[in-house]
Design a protein around this motif. Sequence first.
Motif, mmCIF file in Angstrom:
data_model
loop_
_atom_site.group_PDB
_atom_site.id
_atom_site.type_symbol
_atom_site.label_atom_id
_atom_site.label_comp_id
_atom_site.label_asym_id
_atom_site.label_seq_id
_atom_site.Cartn_x
_atom_site.Cartn_y
_atom_site.Cartn_z
ATOM 1 N N ARG A 26 65.509 58.333 -35.873
ATOM 2 C CA ARG A 26 65.898 57.101 -35.170
ATOM 3 C C ARG A 26 66.066 57.335 -33.663
ATOM 4 N NH1 ARG A 26 65.484 54.116 -39.275
ATOM 5 N NH2 ARG A 26 66.835 53.950 -41.049
ATOM 6 N N ILE A 27 65.064 58.012 -33.089
ATOM 7 C CA ILE A 27 65.049 58.290 -31.657
ATOM 8 C C ILE A 27 63.796 57.626 -31.085
ATOM 9 C CG2 ILE A 27 65.090 60.073 -29.894
ATOM 10 C CD1 ILE A 27 65.771 62.088 -32.128
ATOM 11 N N PRO A 28 63.938 56.786 -30.059
ATOM 12 C CA PRO A 28 62.754 56.173 -29.449
ATOM 13 C C PRO A 28 61.783 57.234 -28.924
ATOM 14 C CG PRO A 28 64.763 55.120 -28.660
ATOM 15 C CD PRO A 28 65.185 56.319 -29.441
ATOM 16 N N LEU A 29 60.503 57.004 -29.148
ATOM 17 C CA LEU A 29 59.462 57.962 -28.750
ATOM 18 C C LEU A 29 59.485 58.300 -27.263
ATOM 19 C CD1 LEU A 29 56.516 56.570 -30.887
ATOM 20 C CD2 LEU A 29 57.563 58.819 -31.127
ATOM 21 N N THR A 30 59.925 57.380 -26.443
ATOM 22 C CA THR A 30 59.900 57.587 -24.987
ATOM 23 C C THR A 30 60.981 58.540 -24.489
ATOM 24 O OG1 THR A 30 61.294 55.640 -24.690
ATOM 25 C CG2 THR A 30 58.897 55.312 -24.547
ATOM 26 N N GLN A 31 61.951 58.887 -25.347
ATOM 27 C CA GLN A 31 63.098 59.670 -24.892
ATOM 28 C C GLN A 31 62.996 61.173 -25.151
ATOM 29 O OE1 GLN A 31 66.690 57.964 -26.474
ATOM 30 N NE2 GLN A 31 66.390 56.024 -25.400
ATOM 31 N N TRP A 32 61.927 61.612 -25.818
ATOM 32 C CA TRP A 32 61.863 63.029 -26.170
ATOM 33 C C TRP A 32 60.418 63.505 -26.261
ATOM 34 C CZ3 TRP A 32 59.576 64.183 -30.937
ATOM 35 C CH2 TRP A 32 59.359 63.083 -31.775
ATOM 36 N N SER A 33 60.301 64.828 -26.241
ATOM 37 C CA SER A 33 59.000 65.453 -26.467
ATOM 38 C C SER A 33 59.169 66.517 -27.546
ATOM 39 C CB SER A 33 58.451 66.053 -25.175
ATOM 40 O OG SER A 33 59.334 67.010 -24.670
ATOM 41 N N LEU A 34 58.068 67.030 -28.003
ATOM 42 C CA LEU A 34 58.063 68.026 -29.061
ATOM 43 C C LEU A 34 57.506 69.322 -28.492
ATOM 44 C CD1 LEU A 34 58.798 67.985 -32.069
ATOM 45 C CD2 LEU A 34 56.439 67.360 -32.565
ATOM 46 N N VAL A 35 58.202 70.439 -28.758
ATOM 47 C CA VAL A 35 57.812 71.737 -28.208
ATOM 48 C C VAL A 35 57.674 72.738 -29.353
ATOM 49 C CG1 VAL A 35 58.578 73.646 -26.734
ATOM 50 C CG2 VAL A 35 58.959 71.282 -26.010
ATOM 51 N N CYS A 36 56.629 73.546 -29.279
ATOM 52 C CA CYS A 36 56.431 74.624 -30.251
ATOM 53 C C CYS A 36 55.971 75.862 -29.490
ATOM 54 C CB CYS A 36 55.392 74.219 -31.294
ATOM 55 S SG CYS A 36 55.194 75.434 -32.611
ATOM 56 N N ASP A 37 56.629 76.965 -29.736
ATOM 57 C CA ASP A 37 56.313 78.229 -29.055
ATOM 58 C C ASP A 37 56.274 78.069 -27.538
ATOM 59 O OD1 ASP A 37 56.138 79.642 -31.458
ATOM 60 O OD2 ASP A 37 54.000 79.195 -31.690
#
Length: 157
Positions: free
Chosen positions: A116-127
């Motif tokens: 339940r987090i708006p897409l505009t407020q976060w990013s996804l990080v891997c390695d």
Amino acid sequence: MEITVKEINGNTTRLTVDLSATVGDLKQKISQHFNVQTSQQKLSANNGQRHNLDDDSRSLSSYGLSSGSTIALLITNPVPIKQVFVKNDSGKISTYDVDVDETVDQLRKKISNKERIPLTQWSLVCDGKELKSGMKLKDYGIKDKSTMHIVFRLRSG
């Protein structure tokens, strides 16, 4: 235009597609007719030279195909489902089932719906790498049991 689809066992089927149809459009038609996922389809054509039709965004005509052309269809084994882990800012880890051809956008949408987090407020990080929109998870070497992190964007002001 009419395209003949030839299976590995020699059976042929004729499908009608628009003149401007892309490989992705043809795969959708094949999916409906043969009841197989688009990700299971490997297509090739031989019009004097063999071409793998692996770019879903390209038009059939860009491969030199026209009405009456024959496409070879190989149906591969079902795509395995993988599980990945996503850790949020409070340390909570959630598990997500993903397909090998899944995009970053598709996974982000799943996470957004669950967390339940708006897409505009976060990013996804891997390695240590931010996963960019429009890319596939496999483009980043994400494997079964990989862990990704939700990173919130800083607000300016």
